[in-house]
Design an enzyme around this catalytic site. Structure first.
Site, PDB file in Angstrom:
ATOM      1  N   ARG A 113       8.652  -9.946 -10.910  1.00  7.95           N
ATOM      2  CA  ARG A 113       9.222  -8.597 -10.830  1.00  7.95           C
ATOM      3  C   ARG A 113      10.502  -8.536 -11.654  1.00  7.95           C
ATOM      4  O   ARG A 113      11.120  -9.564 -11.963  1.00  7.95           O
ATOM      5  CB  ARG A 113       9.536  -8.210  -9.384  1.00  7.95           C
ATOM      6  CG  ARG A 113      10.643  -9.035  -8.736  1.00  7.95           C
ATOM      7  CD  ARG A 113      11.203  -8.339  -7.498  1.00  7.95           C
ATOM      8  NE  ARG A 113      12.190  -9.152  -6.796  1.00  7.95           N
ATOM      9  CZ  ARG A 113      13.474  -9.259  -7.140  1.00  7.95           C
ATOM     10  NH1 ARG A 113      13.921  -8.647  -8.227  1.00  7.95           N
ATOM     11  NH2 ARG A 113      14.303 -10.010  -6.428  1.00  7.95           N
ATOM     12  N   ASP A 217      25.325 -15.167 -10.140  1.00 14.05           N
ATOM     13  CA  ASP A 217      24.392 -14.048  -9.958  1.00 14.05           C
ATOM     14  C   ASP A 217      24.778 -12.923 -10.916  1.00 14.05           C
ATOM     15  O   ASP A 217      24.841 -13.130 -12.116  1.00 14.05           O
ATOM     16  CB  ASP A 217      24.412 -13.615  -8.491  1.00 14.05           C
ATOM     17  CG  ASP A 217      23.135 -12.912  -8.058  1.00 14.05           C
ATOM     18  OD1 ASP A 217      22.700 -11.988  -8.759  1.00 14.05           O
ATOM     19  OD2 ASP A 217      22.571 -13.275  -7.015  1.00 14.05           O
TER      20      ASP A 217
END
Length: 309
Positions: A113, A217
């Site tokens: 995804r 991140d």
């Protein structure tokens, strides 16, 4: 004065908060809950928030939200492997999704995804995918890729990606910074704004060498070309020099899983921080999964770029 960290309870709580984008016109923060499949809006002036799910796409992941330039209430979002457009007034609880592109369509990667994404100064959308993970070991496959959207069509830049994450450009649009979380590195490329090409990939910083535990991140950049990096499982945000990768400061956050950051506020000197509460039942609301705000950093950011379709 040391940075001040405030939890914004009015922004709500997420399973996997991500993709913060500050809109300077409406003075609101947009973000997503990947696991919840929802888009969110937080308005500091009224200290209120709203959210919407994607009609007909319940249970699917939504990982980014980017306003479309000169088209009020229109946003590019992702739904699993698709990029598309929604129209949202910030009040409705459901929106309709109009697909514009799909990636990772080969049979061996259809479980991937889309993950983090942003726009460059020309309005191109840059985004990467995340590989399928083994729920027992929590290891992700290394068959994801990194793309940009050129004239409505995805352009593949490189593969062998595990968890495509933070991305941002320097103020002169000559450098592009990128994170694949499990590598624990922040990488830098030469960037050509006119052509949309990236080249000369190098490692800028490695978290273990900086003495930091956790995975890099999402990230943003300040006006002095320093990176601000969210650290998943590290309960902190790092300020790292975009020139030499040196650690400038570490701001501790009460939540453990810090996912992304974005400059906001009237002067773009407030750093909004998203977080998650995954895998560990001890990570509970309201601390984990909350949105936080860091003030008094002594730095500020740029307005975020919008999508040109």
């Amino acid at each position: 004065m040391a940075p001040t960290v405030t939890r914004i309870d009015a922004a709500g709580n997420t399973q996997l908060g991500e993709g913060p984008h500050w809109d300077p016109v409406s003075k609101t923060l947009y973000f997503v809950d990947i696991e919840g499949g929802t888009i969110h809006k937080y308005c500091p002036a009224t200290n209120s928030s709203t959210k919407a799910s994607i009609d007909g796409h319940d249970g699917r992941s939504v990982s980014l939200i980017i306003p479309v330039k000169n088209q009020p209430n229109k946003f590019v979002i992702s739904v699993d492997r698709d990029l598309g457009v929604v129209t949202w007034d910030g009040k409705s609880t459901k929106v309709s999704f109009e697909k514009i592109a799909e990636v990772d369509t080969a049979a061996d990667v259809i479980g991937n995804r889309i993950n983090d994404g942003k726009c460059d100064a020309s309005g191109r959308i840059w985004f990467g995918t995340i590989g399928v993970h083994d729920p027992k070991t929590m290891k992700f496959s290394e068959n994801a890729s990194f793309y940009s959207l050129h004239a409505g069509k995805p352009k593949h830049h490189f593969g062998d990606v595990t968890i495509s994450n933070g991305l941002v450009w320097n103020k002169n649009n000559t450098k592009f910074y990128y994170i694949d979380t499990p590598t624990q590195r922040v990488e830098v490329f030469d960037f050509d704004l006119a052509t949309g090409n990236i080249s000369n990939r190098k490692t800028l910083a490695e978290l273990p060498k900086l003495g930091v535990i956790g995975g890099p991140d999402g990230m943003t950049i300040d006006t002095e070309d320093n990176l601000w990096v969210a650290v998943f499982d590290g309960a902190c945000v790092l300020q790292v020099s975009g020139k030499d990768g040196k650690l400038m400061q570490k701001v501790d956050i009460p939540a453990k899983q810090i996912t992304s950051v974005a400059w906001g506020g009237d002067n773009l000197d407030e750093l909004y921080v998203t977080s998650a509460r995954l895998f560990d039942p001890a990570l509970t609301a309201p601390v984990h999964g909350a949105v936080y705000k860091i003030t008094n950093t002594g730095f500020k950011g740029f307005p975020m770029n919008e999508a040109v379709l």
